[in-house]
Enzyme design. Structure first.
Site, PDB file in Angstrom:
ATOM      1  N   CYS A  93      30.108  50.003 -55.718  1.00 25.36           N
ATOM      2  CA  CYS A  93      29.382  51.257 -55.518  1.00 25.36           C
ATOM      3  C   CYS A  93      28.741  51.671 -56.825  1.00 25.36           C
ATOM      4  CB  CYS A  93      30.316  52.339 -54.994  1.00 25.36           C
ATOM      5  SG  CYS A  93      31.537  52.828 -56.213  1.00 25.36           S
ATOM      6  N   CYS A 148      30.640  51.881 -60.175  1.00 33.64           N
ATOM      7  CA  CYS A 148      30.848  50.607 -60.894  1.00 33.64           C
ATOM      8  C   CYS A 148      29.626  50.326 -61.764  1.00 33.64           C
ATOM      9  CB  CYS A 148      30.981  49.441 -59.915  1.00 33.64           C
ATOM     10  SG  CYS A 148      32.314  49.612 -58.745  1.00 33.64           S
ATOM     11  N   CYS A 203      39.034  60.937 -56.468  1.00 35.69           N
ATOM     12  CA  CYS A 203      38.302  59.668 -56.635  1.00 35.69           C
ATOM     13  C   CYS A 203      36.900  59.801 -56.052  1.00 35.69           C
ATOM     14  CB  CYS A 203      39.013  58.540 -55.903  1.00 35.69           C
ATOM     15  SG  CYS A 203      40.527  58.086 -56.726  1.00 35.69           S
ATOM     16  N   ASP A 247      -6.569  54.092 -40.595  1.00 31.27           N
ATOM     17  CA  ASP A 247      -7.834  53.388 -40.653  1.00 31.27           C
ATOM     18  C   ASP A 247      -8.210  52.983 -39.224  1.00 31.27           C
ATOM     19  OD1 ASP A 247      -9.262  52.821 -42.827  1.00 31.27           O
ATOM     20  OD2 ASP A 247      -9.112  50.679 -42.462  1.00 31.27           O
TER      21      ASP A 247
END
Length: 706
Positions: free
Chosen positions: A14, A17, A357, A401
């Site tokens: 993640c 890290c 965490c 377009d």
């Protein structure tokens, strides 16, 4: 002098890290331009000295990740090593198994040796904690003191000090299992993108000296001629030299019905040749074929972080230290101020650390964005980056377009009208005879229509082009002329009825050619660049979602108005590239979020100026490069699908952040109240991470039904 180096880093799951590695590397002198992509597991940086590379490897290894250098060029020969093996063979898997065995042995020995439990559980805990603590220390020394490993180490050591050794060992094991699950989930996200490159076959049959030879598809060079048997996947982008077959493009474009393709038409790598034998001349090397480009664009897109992701990055930088402070206050204040028992509150403080965490929170956005980009790529919707994915959902106006985007980009015969005795078939046969060898778009349209009606086209003799007027020649012993109404009227006058028919066809934006046989008017053929079959439906879906479509074209106002009427869309005609740019900017100043869809070089400025520029179809490379995204199959409906995918992804991110923060809040309250302890706290974080990743993976299946 500086070199660019590229490494493959194993074990990053993640953003936290990645940030840890980035923080550590910024402190190494001589390193700049660090870019880390957790989804593709790559690390790129610039180094001032050649020997800095070894230092990079040491720093990353100390933080507990595997690292191998990869050459800048070796991009698509995915050399994925052990990380792609079964989970139990990875470093994380082995550590989790060892730690589990340690805990099991401690538990069974404690039965036999009562009184030694604290020592046995501490030893079991150490198996898992020593590697975690080593990583925490390495990160702290490299300038990242507030990592998840730090929280984990403090909590586990604290638990041992207050005598909760058994629980400390369980927490460490759960943490390792959680990391392992994160790794497996992150691996699934990576595999979904890599599965795209697996569409291209590994070998190809090449023609050499009259015989076929099997070679690795990677070695094919531009200009090689390959044979593709019925039922085989096409191994390279190329052009059909001989043969005709129905090509199943579903793997690349998601288009369910196979397309018939013959000589001179292009085919993509990874598509399936269904029923005929083909010889194909290779037009792009393996690393430049459509799929390789898609994979590369998706990988680069993931390196361009979305704004939400940047916010989460900043948030988690302050979040972890705040968690440490809160944990410390929970542990210290009640005993100091209210005389509460120390053991109980220190325990609660440690649980708060574990709840804090940040992993689930940090992974919530990138996991969803990676899945959204991969889900798009599988359906031929290329989106270059999270920021683009985020903006797409906010689009309020789409400027499209006309030629090649709303229309097929090539004229088709719309009307065949007889002016004399001849039948419609006769007129087509004569006109096609004159146009048989011409490469003019209108001529091609007439020949195609004659062939579709089963008319055998026999070229006329003595064909001559009369500049700006038309063509003349002879067929079946008659003189023929096919040209503009004005040039035809100069040969022989047209009846008032014929003049009226021509005027009304021109009103509809059609180009009319008059066929003269032996100098008298025989029939009229009208052609027009017709809308794509899904254009009307695609525009309806956009309008139903409250998005205003507007058609921009360089074509004349009459043709534009006719097509706009048929499609029920506002149109602006006679535009030069700078006018398209001006209109996009005008819409933006009115507060609209503008997507511009186009397929040509003339669209590049407007594509770049719009909030989101989308290139249409195989389009020109310039359009693909300047655009933020591309619809590979050129379907108008896909624009609505792209916007829907963006909304689904952003919704997914909001759910993920809600799950991550919600679970934390619940466990924070229950911990302080003394209902839950250390190991439910770590389970909450792991559970949230796995839930968040699983929720993001749902996007891979979504988006089909728009």
């Amino acid at each position: 002098m500086s070199d660019r180096l590229r490494f493959r880093v194993e074990g990053m799951d993640c953003g936290s890290c990645a940030r840890k590695i980035e923080t550590a590397l910024t402190r190494v002198p001589g390193i700049s331009d660090i870019s880390i992509n957790t989804t593709t597991e790559t690390l790129r940086l610039r180094v001032a000295h050649a020997d800095t590379g070894e230092q990079v490897e040491k720093v990353v290894r100390d933080l507990g990740y595997g690292i191998t250098p990869v050459g800048e060029g070796a991009h698509h020969h995915h050399d994925h090593g052990a990380a792609d093996g079964p989970w139990w063979q990875s470093a994380k898997g082995r550590l989790a198994i060892l730690s589990g065995l340690g805990l099991a042995s401690a538990w069974s020995l404690a039965m036999v040796l009562p009184g030694y439990e604290p020592w046995l559980y501490t030893a079991a805990m150490a198996i898992g904690l020593v590697p975690i603590a080593r990583r925490a220390i390495a990160a702290a020394m490299a300038g990242a003191p507030f990592t998840i490993e730090t929280l984990m180490t403090v909590a586990a050591v604290g638990a041992v000090i207050i005598g909760e050794t058994e629980e400390a060992a369980i927490v460490v094991l759960l943490f390792l299992v959680g990391e392992l699950l994160e790794g497996v989930a992150a691996g699934r996200a990576r595999a979904s993108i890599r599965s795209l490159s697996d569409l291209v076959p590994k070998t190809a049959l090449i023609e050499r000296n009259g015989s076929l030879e099997e070679v690795a598809a990677v070695t094919l060079a531009v200009g090689d001629v390959i044979a593709v048997r019925p039922g085989d996947r096409i191994p390279a982008d190329g052009m059909i030299v001989s043969g005709e077959s129905a090509i199943d493009e579903a793997p690349v474009t998601g288009e369910s019905t196979p397309k018939r393709k013959g000589e001179g038409e292009t085919v993509f790598a990874g598509t399936i040749n269904t029923d005929g034998s083909l010889h194909v001349r290779v037009t792009a090397e393996a690393r430049d074929n459509t799929i390789a480009r898609v994979v590369r664009l998706v990988e680069e897109a993931q390196e361009a972080k979305a704004p939400t992701e940047r916010f989460i990055d900043r948030f988690s930088r302050y979040y972890t230290p705040a968690v440490l402070v809160v944990g410390a206050l929970v542990a210290i204040l009640p005993p100091l101020l209210a005389g509460q028992p120390w053991g109980e509150w220190v325990y609660k403080g440690l649980a708060v650390l574990l709840i804090g965490c940040p992993c689930a929170l940090v992974i919530s956005t990138p996991a969803a964005i990676a899945a959204g980009l991969a889900a798009g790529a599988r359906r031929g919707l290329l989106i270059k980056g999270g920021a683009v994915l985020e903006t797409l959902g906010k689009v309020t106006a789409v400027a499209l377009d006309k030629t090649g985007t709303l229309t097929e980009g090539r004229p088709q015969v719309t009307d065949v009208i007889t002016l004399g005795e001849a039948t419609g078939r006769d007129i087509l046969e004569d006109a096609a005879a004159l146009d048989a060898t011409s490469s003019h778009p209108i001529a091609k349209a007439i020949v195609a229509r004659a062939q579709a009606d089963g008319i055998e086209v026999v070229p006329a003799v003595g064909v001559m082009a009369l500049g700006g007027k038309g063509v003349k020649g002879r067929a079946r012993r008659r003189s023929l002329f096919l040209g503009s109404p004005k040039a035809a009227a100069a040969i022989a006058p047209l009846s008032p009825e014929a003049e009226a028919r021509i005027a009304s066809l021109q009103e509809e934006g059609k180009t009319v050619s008059v066929l003269m046989v032996s100098d008298s008017p025989a029939g009229l053929i009208a052609v027009r660049d017709e809308p794509r079959e899904d254009a009307l439906e695609g525009l309806k879906v956009l309008k139903a979602r409250g998005i205003a479509p507007v058609m921009l074209t360089g074509d004349n106002a009459r043709t534009a108005a006719a097509i706009a009427r048929a499609l029920g869309v506002e149109s602006r005609a006679d535009l030069l590239p700078q006018d398209k740019l001006r209109i996009v900017n005008e819409l933006k100043t009115q507060g609209q979020v503008v997507a511009k869809v186009g397929d040509g070089i003339n669209d590049a400025p407007a594509l770049a100026a719009a909030d989101v520029g989308i290139a249409m179809g195989g389009g020109t490379d310039v359009a693909l490069e300047t655009a933020d995204g591309a619809v590979l199959h050129g379907r108008v409906l896909d624009i609505a699908r792209m916007i829907a995918l963006s909304k689904a992804t952003m919704g997914n991110i909001r759910q993920n952040i809600g799950v991550a923060l919600g679970l934390k809040a619940v466990f924070l309250v229950t911990t302080v109240l003394g209902i839950t302890g250390l190991w439910p706290a770590i389970l909450a974080d792991t559970g949230a991470t796995v839930l968040v990743t699983a929720n993001a993976m749902r996007l891979l299946g979504a988006g089909r039904n728009v």
